[in-house]
Scaffold this motif. Structure first.
Motif, PDB file in Angstrom:
ATOM      1  N   LEU A 298      -2.010  -9.368  -5.364  1.00 14.62           N
ATOM      2  CA  LEU A 298      -3.296  -9.467  -4.679  1.00 14.62           C
ATOM      3  C   LEU A 298      -4.209  -8.338  -5.162  1.00 14.62           C
ATOM      4  CD1 LEU A 298      -2.010 -10.267  -1.092  1.00 14.62           C
ATOM      5  CD2 LEU A 298      -3.161 -11.834  -2.659  1.00 14.62           C
ATOM      6  N   PRO A 299      -5.523  -8.565  -5.122  1.00 21.74           N
ATOM      7  CA  PRO A 299      -6.463  -7.544  -5.611  1.00 21.74           C
ATOM      8  C   PRO A 299      -6.417  -6.236  -4.817  1.00 21.74           C
ATOM      9  CG  PRO A 299      -7.542  -9.663  -5.422  1.00 21.74           C
ATOM     10  CD  PRO A 299      -6.195  -9.811  -4.800  1.00 21.74           C
ATOM     11  N   ILE A 300      -6.081  -6.316  -3.534  1.00 20.89           N
ATOM     12  CA  ILE A 300      -6.026  -5.103  -2.715  1.00 20.89           C
ATOM     13  C   ILE A 300      -4.588  -4.885  -2.261  1.00 20.89           C
ATOM     14  CG2 ILE A 300      -6.774  -3.999  -0.558  1.00 20.89           C
ATOM     15  CD1 ILE A 300      -9.385  -5.616  -0.822  1.00 20.89           C
ATOM     16  N   ALA A 301      -4.078  -3.696  -2.546  1.00 14.96           N
ATOM     17  CA  ALA A 301      -2.724  -3.335  -2.127  1.00 14.96           C
ATOM     18  C   ALA A 301      -2.800  -2.049  -1.298  1.00 14.96           C
ATOM     19  CB  ALA A 301      -1.837  -3.113  -3.344  1.00 14.96           C
ATOM     20  N   ILE A 302      -1.941  -1.953  -0.294  1.00 17.05           N
ATOM     21  CA  ILE A 302      -1.884  -0.742   0.539  1.00 17.05           C
ATOM     22  C   ILE A 302      -0.463  -0.199   0.485  1.00 17.05           C
ATOM     23  CG2 ILE A 302      -2.159   0.248   2.844  1.00 17.05           C
ATOM     24  CD1 ILE A 302      -4.075  -2.081   3.491  1.00 17.05           C
ATOM     25  N   GLN A 303      -0.349   1.054   0.076  1.00 15.98           N
ATOM     26  CA  GLN A 303       0.949   1.726   0.069  1.00 15.98           C
ATOM     27  C   GLN A 303       0.863   2.928   1.006  1.00 15.98           C
ATOM     28  OE1 GLN A 303       2.243   2.593  -3.947  1.00 15.98           O
ATOM     29  NE2 GLN A 303       1.414   0.661  -4.674  1.00 15.98           N
ATOM     30  N   VAL A 304       1.897   3.083   1.817  1.00 19.04           N
ATOM     31  CA  VAL A 304       1.926   4.178   2.789  1.00 19.04           C
ATOM     32  C   VAL A 304       2.946   5.210   2.333  1.00 19.04           C
ATOM     33  CG1 VAL A 304       2.228   4.760   5.233  1.00 19.04           C
ATOM     34  CG2 VAL A 304       1.404   2.486   4.603  1.00 19.04           C
ATOM     35  N   SER A 305       2.550   6.471   2.371  1.00 15.74           N
ATOM     36  CA  SER A 305       3.479   7.532   1.941  1.00 15.74           C
ATOM     37  C   SER A 305       4.663   7.632   2.898  1.00 15.74           C
ATOM     38  CB  SER A 305       2.754   8.874   1.875  1.00 15.74           C
ATOM     39  OG  SER A 305       2.555   9.394   3.172  1.00 15.74           O
ATOM     40  N   ASP A 306       5.777   8.099   2.366  1.00 15.26           N
ATOM     41  CA  ASP A 306       6.983   8.271   3.183  1.00 15.26           C
ATOM     42  C   ASP A 306       6.720   9.212   4.355  1.00 15.26           C
ATOM     43  OD1 ASP A 306       8.302   6.599   1.439  1.00 15.26           O
ATOM     44  OD2 ASP A 306       9.268   8.222   0.317  1.00 15.26           O
ATOM     45  N   ALA A 307       5.900  10.224   4.116  1.00 11.10           N
ATOM     46  CA  ALA A 307       5.591  11.193   5.177  1.00 11.10           C
ATOM     47  C   ALA A 307       4.908  10.502   6.355  1.00 11.10           C
ATOM     48  CB  ALA A 307       4.706  12.306   4.644  1.00 11.10           C
ATOM     49  N   LEU A 308       3.961   9.608   6.063  1.00  6.54           N
ATOM     50  CA  LEU A 308       3.267   8.899   7.148  1.00  6.54           C
ATOM     51  C   LEU A 308       4.176   7.885   7.824  1.00  6.54           C
ATOM     52  CD1 LEU A 308      -0.412   8.182   6.008  1.00  6.54           C
ATOM     53  CD2 LEU A 308       0.416   9.858   7.635  1.00  6.54           C
ATOM     54  N   VAL A 309       5.034   7.217   7.054  1.00  7.61           N
ATOM     55  CA  VAL A 309       5.974   6.253   7.643  1.00  7.61           C
ATOM     56  C   VAL A 309       6.870   6.977   8.653  1.00  7.61           C
ATOM     57  CG1 VAL A 309       7.971   4.768   7.151  1.00  7.61           C
ATOM     58  CG2 VAL A 309       5.927   4.623   5.718  1.00  7.61           C
ATOM     59  N   ALA A 310       7.283   8.196   8.309  1.00 12.83           N
ATOM     60  CA  ALA A 310       8.136   8.985   9.204  1.00 12.83           C
ATOM     61  C   ALA A 310       7.358   9.477  10.425  1.00 12.83           C
ATOM     62  CB  ALA A 310       8.735  10.164   8.447  1.00 12.83           C
TER      63      ALA A 310
END
Length: 138
Positions: free
Chosen positions: A8-20
């Motif tokens: 998809l044209p837009i992808a969102i990745q979340v850092s491990d620090a924020l997931v925690a």
């Protein structure tokens, strides 16, 4: 049966620090990714199929944002806001969006705000990008 997976044209990745740190941020981001792709598609951002703008959002903590300049190189980075850095390479935009300490506290106190807050924050960034690309706002 062959399953086709198209990027998809837009992808969102979340850092491990924020997931925690922030509960449900990964699942909220997945839903938001689908919404933002839909909104930009209905705003006709992808009419020129030969020249589709790809946007990678990296949701990170404010301390991680400071590290981005060292890894990418501050010359290639553009600051869209105190908490947003943009790195563009042709039709690919890497957009580093930090969750500030104040935002973290607010989300921690009221977790139900996470989805709407992230949607507003990323939509605001997309509209800044829309201005530069001469696209319709979403």
């Amino acid at each position: 049966m062959d399953i086709m997976t198209e990027t998809l044209p837009i992808a969102i990745q979340v850092s491990d620090a924020l997931v925690a740190e922030i509960e449900n941020i990964a699942s909220v981001s997945n839903k938001l990714e689908a919404q933002l792709n839909f909104h930009t598609m209905t705003a006709n951002w992808y009419s020129d199929e030969a020249n589709i703008l790809m946007i990678n959002f990296y949701l990170i903590s404010i301390s991680e944002l400071k590290n981005v300049t060292t890894h990418v190189g501050s010359v290639d980075l553009e600051s869209l806001a105190d908490d947003v850095l943009l790195h563009s390479k042709n039709s690919l935009l890497d957009c580093h969006v930090a969750i500030t300490p104040a935002e973290s506290v607010l989300i921690e106190q009221q977790p139900k705000l996470l989805s709407g807050y992230l949607a507003k924050k990323l939509t605001k960034v997309l509209n800044l990008i829309a201005d530069r690309q001469k696209f319709v706002h979403i």
